[in-house]
Design an enzyme around this catalytic site. Structure first.
Site, mmCIF file in Angstrom:
data_model
loop_
_atom_site.group_PDB
_atom_site.id
_atom_site.type_symbol
_atom_site.label_atom_id
_atom_site.label_comp_id
_atom_site.label_asym_id
_atom_site.label_seq_id
_atom_site.Cartn_x
_atom_site.Cartn_y
_atom_site.Cartn_z
ATOM 1 N N GLY A 29 0.783 -1.239 0.000
ATOM 2 C CA GLY A 29 0.000 0.000 0.000
ATOM 3 C C GLY A 29 0.810 1.281 0.000
ATOM 4 O O GLY A 29 0.270 2.342 0.336
ATOM 5 N N ASN A 31 1.840 2.980 -2.536
ATOM 6 C CA ASN A 31 1.250 3.916 -3.503
ATOM 7 C C ASN A 31 -0.047 4.512 -2.969
ATOM 8 O O ASN A 31 -0.259 5.717 -3.058
ATOM 9 C CB ASN A 31 0.986 3.209 -4.839
ATOM 10 C CG ASN A 31 2.241 3.136 -5.688
ATOM 11 O OD1 ASN A 31 2.717 4.144 -6.201
ATOM 12 N ND2 ASN A 31 2.803 1.940 -5.793
ATOM 13 N N VAL A 105 -10.322 -7.023 -12.946
ATOM 14 C CA VAL A 105 -11.505 -6.222 -12.568
ATOM 15 C C VAL A 105 -12.700 -6.634 -13.432
ATOM 16 O O VAL A 105 -12.585 -6.707 -14.662
ATOM 17 C CB VAL A 105 -11.207 -4.714 -12.736
ATOM 18 C CG1 VAL A 105 -12.422 -3.869 -12.389
ATOM 19 C CG2 VAL A 105 -10.000 -4.309 -11.889
ATOM 20 N N ASN A 119 -4.325 2.051 -13.940
ATOM 21 C CA ASN A 119 -3.459 1.124 -13.202
ATOM 22 C C ASN A 119 -2.027 1.597 -13.310
ATOM 23 O O ASN A 119 -1.644 2.230 -14.284
ATOM 24 C CB ASN A 119 -3.587 -0.273 -13.834
ATOM 25 C CG ASN A 119 -2.687 -1.306 -13.164
ATOM 26 O OD1 ASN A 119 -2.687 -1.430 -11.935
ATOM 27 N ND2 ASN A 119 -1.902 -2.034 -13.952
ATOM 28 N N HIS A 121 1.851 0.033 -13.460
ATOM 29 C CA HIS A 121 2.593 -1.210 -13.659
ATOM 30 C C HIS A 121 4.082 -0.909 -13.489
ATOM 31 O O HIS A 121 4.577 0.074 -14.043
ATOM 32 C CB HIS A 121 2.305 -1.773 -15.054
ATOM 33 C CG HIS A 121 2.921 -3.122 -15.248
ATOM 34 N ND1 HIS A 121 2.395 -4.261 -14.694
ATOM 35 C CD2 HIS A 121 4.059 -3.494 -15.888
ATOM 36 C CE1 HIS A 121 3.165 -5.293 -15.000
ATOM 37 N NE2 HIS A 121 4.177 -4.857 -15.726
HETATM 38 C C1 GAR Z 1 3.721 -1.438 -7.230
HETATM 39 O O1 GAR Z 1 5.070 -1.499 -7.585
HETATM 40 C C2 GAR Z 1 2.856 -1.524 -8.476
HETATM 41 O O2 GAR Z 1 3.443 -0.929 -9.586
HETATM 42 C C3 GAR Z 1 2.766 -3.017 -8.664
HETATM 43 O O3 GAR Z 1 2.598 -3.524 -7.364
HETATM 44 C C4 GAR Z 1 3.320 -2.694 -6.464
HETATM 45 C C5 GAR Z 1 2.424 -2.384 -5.280
HETATM 46 O O4 GAR Z 1 3.133 -1.736 -4.285
HETATM 47 N N1 GAR Z 1 1.693 -3.371 -9.524
HETATM 48 C C6 GAR Z 1 1.741 -4.429 -10.326
HETATM 49 O O5 GAR Z 1 2.675 -5.188 -10.354
HETATM 50 C C7 GAR Z 1 0.503 -4.603 -11.222
HETATM 51 N N2 GAR Z 1 0.763 -5.569 -12.228
HETATM 52 P P1 GAR Z 1 2.379 -1.008 -3.111
HETATM 53 O O6 GAR Z 1 1.343 -1.967 -2.569
HETATM 54 O O7 GAR Z 1 3.439 -0.728 -2.092
HETATM 55 O O8 GAR Z 1 1.760 0.236 -3.653
#
Ligand code: GAR
Length: 206
Positions: A29, A31, A105, A119, A121
């Site tokens: 979490g 982000n 989703v 999203n 990535h």
């Molecule tokens: C982030 O690095 C995001 O870009 C990635 O998961 C992480 C979540 O971190 N998303 C993906 O890989 C989607 N395919 P967080 O929970 O600390 O925000």
């Protein structure tokens, strides 16, 4: 069904043009927390709701601290009922932000919020996207392949995994001795610096 909320900060007066955002997050979490803090005193963008499928996600306690409503849901509820769709409708959500959310989703949501669901990535799509490509899996694959650069992609979400139109990308160099953990830290720094600003720009445009 669980809802947590505890408002610690004085609420910001809402304006007629206030955009209501929901964040979906499954992981640590970072982000989601960064986005909530970035818009904390905005009178144009309100983080109305955080939704997570992970009952132990760190963001749940963060939401309590930051005074943001947080909803935990199961796969059945998400995929086989309209519960989450209705929660989004009831909260009058304008934009949905997927911030480390790993489930596909449902079409009812991608259709209703078409052009308004994005999203992040942790790679330069279309490279290193698709099923199974998330978080550390992406960074490991990139280091194993000997890539000299990586980055982040912020894109619209449609019915195909990691497929929607690209809104924003930025790159960072990978040094020959960088480990997947080092690459992850470089990518996380890009996410923290850019994701809230891209969301802000998108919300102001539409
Ligand atoms: C982030 O690095 C995001 O870009 C990635 O998961 C992480 C979540 O971190 N998303 C993906 O890989 C989607 N395919 P967080 O929970 O600390 O925000």
């Amino acid at each position: 069904m669980h809802f947590f909320t505890k408002k610690l900060t004085p609420s910001i007066p809402k304006t007629l043009t206030m955009k209501e955002l929901a964040i979906f997050a499954s992981g640590s979490g970072t982000n989601a927390e960064n986005i909530i803090k970035y818009f904390n005193s905005s009178n144009e963008i309100n983080i109305a709701l955080v939704l997570t499928n992970n009952p132990t996600a760190g963001i749940i306690d963060k939401c309590k601290e930051l005074g943001v409503k947080c909803r935990i849901f199961s796969k059945t509820e998400f995929r086989e009922s309209d519960d989450i769709y209705n929660v989004l409708i009831d909260a009058k959500i304008d934009y949905i932000i997927l911030a480390g959310f790993l489930w596909f989703v449902p079409q009812s949501i991608t259709n209703r919020w078409a052009g308004h669901i994005i999203n992040i990535h942790p790679a330069l799509l279309p490279k290193y996207g698709g099923k199974g490509m998330h978080g550390m899996n992406v960074h490991r694959a990139i280091v194993e392949a000997g890539e000299s650069e990586t980055g982040i992609t912020i894109h619209h979400v449609d019915d195909v995994y990691d497929n929607g139109g690209i809104i924003f990308q930025t790159k960072v160099d990978i040094e020959p001795n960088d480990t997947p953990d080092i690459v992850a830290a470089k990518v996380q720094a890009l996410e923290q610096a850019h994701f809230p600003k891209v969301i802000e720009k998108l919300c102001k445009k539409n």
